[in-house]
Scaffold this motif. Structure first.
Motif, PDB file in Angstrom:
ATOM      1  N   GLU A 175      50.519  38.758  37.246  1.00 28.39           N
ATOM      2  CA  GLU A 175      50.662  39.520  36.006  1.00 28.39           C
ATOM      3  C   GLU A 175      49.943  38.827  34.857  1.00 28.39           C
ATOM      4  O   GLU A 175      49.270  39.482  34.056  1.00 28.39           O
ATOM      5  CB  GLU A 175      52.139  39.709  35.656  1.00 28.39           C
ATOM      6  N   VAL A 176      50.081  37.516  34.765  1.00 31.26           N
ATOM      7  CA  VAL A 176      49.409  36.761  33.708  1.00 31.26           C
ATOM      8  C   VAL A 176      47.897  36.897  33.852  1.00 31.26           C
ATOM      9  O   VAL A 176      47.183  37.121  32.865  1.00 31.26           O
ATOM     10  CB  VAL A 176      49.844  35.273  33.735  1.00 31.26           C
ATOM     11  N   GLU A 177      47.405  36.786  35.060  1.00 35.05           N
ATOM     12  CA  GLU A 177      45.967  36.920  35.294  1.00 35.05           C
ATOM     13  C   GLU A 177      45.487  38.317  34.923  1.00 35.05           C
ATOM     14  O   GLU A 177      44.406  38.477  34.332  1.00 35.05           O
ATOM     15  CB  GLU A 177      45.642  36.612  36.767  1.00 35.05           C
ATOM     16  N   ALA A 178      46.274  39.338  35.238  1.00 35.37           N
ATOM     17  CA  ALA A 178      45.894  40.711  34.886  1.00 35.37           C
ATOM     18  C   ALA A 178      45.875  40.891  33.367  1.00 35.37           C
ATOM     19  O   ALA A 178      44.992  41.568  32.826  1.00 35.37           O
ATOM     20  CB  ALA A 178      46.865  41.693  35.521  1.00 35.37           C
ATOM     21  N   LEU A 179      46.841  40.276  32.686  1.00 37.54           N
ATOM     22  CA  LEU A 179      46.875  40.384  31.226  1.00 37.54           C
ATOM     23  C   LEU A 179      45.702  39.646  30.583  1.00 37.54           C
ATOM     24  O   LEU A 179      45.174  40.076  29.552  1.00 37.54           O
ATOM     25  CB  LEU A 179      48.198  39.852  30.685  1.00 37.54           C
ATOM     26  N   LYS A 180      45.291  38.542  31.170  1.00 38.94           N
ATOM     27  CA  LYS A 180      44.166  37.780  30.631  1.00 38.94           C
ATOM     28  C   LYS A 180      42.831  38.470  30.889  1.00 38.94           C
ATOM     29  O   LYS A 180      41.905  38.349  30.088  1.00 38.94           O
ATOM     30  CB  LYS A 180      44.119  36.384  31.262  1.00 38.94           C
ATOM     31  N   SER A 181      42.721  39.169  31.997  1.00 39.49           N
ATOM     32  CA  SER A 181      41.422  39.689  32.421  1.00 39.49           C
ATOM     33  C   SER A 181      41.003  40.963  31.704  1.00 39.49           C
ATOM     34  O   SER A 181      39.820  41.244  31.614  1.00 39.49           O
ATOM     35  CB  SER A 181      41.414  39.919  33.931  1.00 39.49           C
ATOM     36  N   GLY A 182      41.931  41.758  31.226  1.00 40.28           N
ATOM     37  CA  GLY A 182      41.504  42.997  30.582  1.00 40.28           C
ATOM     38  C   GLY A 182      42.619  43.647  29.792  1.00 40.28           C
ATOM     39  O   GLY A 182      43.767  43.207  29.806  1.00 40.28           O
ATOM     40  N   LEU A 183      42.252  44.711  29.108  1.00 40.09           N
ATOM     41  CA  LEU A 183      43.219  45.409  28.276  1.00 40.09           C
ATOM     42  C   LEU A 183      44.066  46.413  29.057  1.00 40.09           C
ATOM     43  O   LEU A 183      45.055  46.915  28.535  1.00 40.09           O
ATOM     44  CB  LEU A 183      42.492  46.133  27.134  1.00 40.09           C
ATOM     45  N   GLY A 201      46.041  45.928  31.609  1.00 38.25           N
ATOM     46  CA  GLY A 201      47.379  45.374  31.827  1.00 38.25           C
ATOM     47  C   GLY A 201      48.195  45.369  30.551  1.00 38.25           C
ATOM     48  O   GLY A 201      49.394  45.671  30.558  1.00 38.25           O
ATOM     49  N   VAL A 202      47.549  45.055  29.428  1.00 35.93           N
ATOM     50  CA  VAL A 202      48.245  45.038  28.141  1.00 35.93           C
ATOM     51  C   VAL A 202      48.681  46.456  27.782  1.00 35.93           C
ATOM     52  O   VAL A 202      49.817  46.687  27.342  1.00 35.93           O
ATOM     53  CB  VAL A 202      47.339  44.445  27.041  1.00 35.93           C
ATOM     54  N   GLU A 203      47.776  47.412  27.984  1.00 34.81           N
ATOM     55  CA  GLU A 203      48.098  48.802  27.676  1.00 34.81           C
ATOM     56  C   GLU A 203      49.249  49.307  28.548  1.00 34.81           C
ATOM     57  O   GLU A 203      50.161  49.985  28.065  1.00 34.81           O
ATOM     58  CB  GLU A 203      46.872  49.686  27.880  1.00 34.81           C
ATOM     59  N   ARG A 230      52.816  50.674  27.159  1.00 35.99           N
ATOM     60  CA  ARG A 230      53.316  52.018  27.468  1.00 35.99           C
ATOM     61  C   ARG A 230      54.716  51.960  28.095  1.00 35.99           C
ATOM     62  O   ARG A 230      55.601  52.735  27.734  1.00 35.99           O
ATOM     63  CB  ARG A 230      52.360  52.737  28.418  1.00 35.99           C
ATOM     64  N   GLU A 231      54.922  51.046  29.033  1.00 35.80           N
ATOM     65  CA  GLU A 231      56.198  50.976  29.740  1.00 35.80           C
ATOM     66  C   GLU A 231      57.308  50.415  28.865  1.00 35.80           C
ATOM     67  O   GLU A 231      58.419  50.938  28.840  1.00 35.80           O
ATOM     68  CB  GLU A 231      56.061  50.117  30.997  1.00 35.80           C
ATOM     69  N   GLN A 232      57.021  49.340  28.142  1.00 33.33           N
ATOM     70  CA  GLN A 232      58.083  48.625  27.442  1.00 33.33           C
ATOM     71  C   GLN A 232      58.273  49.077  25.997  1.00 33.33           C
ATOM     72  O   GLN A 232      59.364  48.961  25.463  1.00 33.33           O
ATOM     73  CB  GLN A 232      57.810  47.118  27.486  1.00 33.33           C
ATOM     74  N   MET A 233      57.203  49.564  25.368  1.00 33.04           N
ATOM     75  CA  MET A 233      57.306  49.898  23.952  1.00 33.04           C
ATOM     76  C   MET A 233      57.083  51.379  23.665  1.00 33.04           C
ATOM     77  O   MET A 233      57.149  51.801  22.516  1.00 33.04           O
ATOM     78  CB  MET A 233      56.302  49.067  23.154  1.00 33.04           C
ATOM     79  N   GLY A 234      56.794  52.151  24.687  1.00 33.05           N
ATOM     80  CA  GLY A 234      56.616  53.586  24.495  1.00 33.05           C
ATOM     81  C   GLY A 234      55.336  53.948  23.754  1.00 33.05           C
ATOM     82  O   GLY A 234      55.313  54.929  23.013  1.00 33.05           O
ATOM     83  N   MET A 235      54.290  53.172  23.947  1.00 38.16           N
ATOM     84  CA  MET A 235      53.027  53.428  23.256  1.00 38.16           C
ATOM     85  C   MET A 235      52.437  54.769  23.682  1.00 38.16           C
ATOM     86  O   MET A 235      52.468  55.136  24.850  1.00 38.16           O
ATOM     87  CB  MET A 235      52.021  52.327  23.570  1.00 38.16           C
ATOM     88  N   VAL A 236      51.909  55.503  22.698  1.00 38.98           N
ATOM     89  CA  VAL A 236      51.231  56.770  22.950  1.00 38.98           C
ATOM     90  C   VAL A 236      49.896  56.707  22.231  1.00 38.98           C
ATOM     91  O   VAL A 236      49.825  56.360  21.047  1.00 38.98           O
ATOM     92  CB  VAL A 236      52.071  57.956  22.423  1.00 38.98           C
TER      93      VAL A 236
END
Length: 96
Positions: free
Chosen positions: A56-64, A66-68, A72-78
């Motif tokens: 998960e950390v590697e996915a978050l570091k490698s691109g946006l 994972g962050v997106e 979406r899952e934790q903060m309900g981003m739209v």
């Protein structure tokens, strides 16, 4: 001769006591082996968890992406231009 036999019997009892009851006995070894197996299972589970977290950390570091996904899952981003739909399960309604 009787004294020698008595001493040998006492020594035999002492050795048998340590073998069956004292520290390092067979029962003690079995108990320690069970604890080792439990700890190994716990260590394996924690190693698997660490591996997943590292991915998960590697996915978050490698691109946006994972962050997106997390946003979406934790903060309900739209995103702008998207429509948000919330589906409510009627069984989970709280009664007033």
């Amino acid at each position: 001769m009787k004294i020698l036999i008595a001493i040998l019997v006492i020594l035999l009892i002492g050795v048998q006591y340590r073998l069956w009851i004292g520290e390092g006995s067979l029962a003690h070894r079995v108990e320690l082996q069970k604890k080792i197996e439990q700890q190994q299972a716990e260590n394996d589970a924690l190693n698997e968890r660490n591996r997943i977290l590292a991915l998960e950390v590697e996915a978050l570091k490698s691109g946006l992406d994972g962050v997106e996904e997390r946003a979406r899952e934790q903060m309900g981003m739209v995103k702008q231009g998207e429509t948000f739909f919330m589906i409510v399960d009627p069984e989970n309604k709280s009664k007033p």
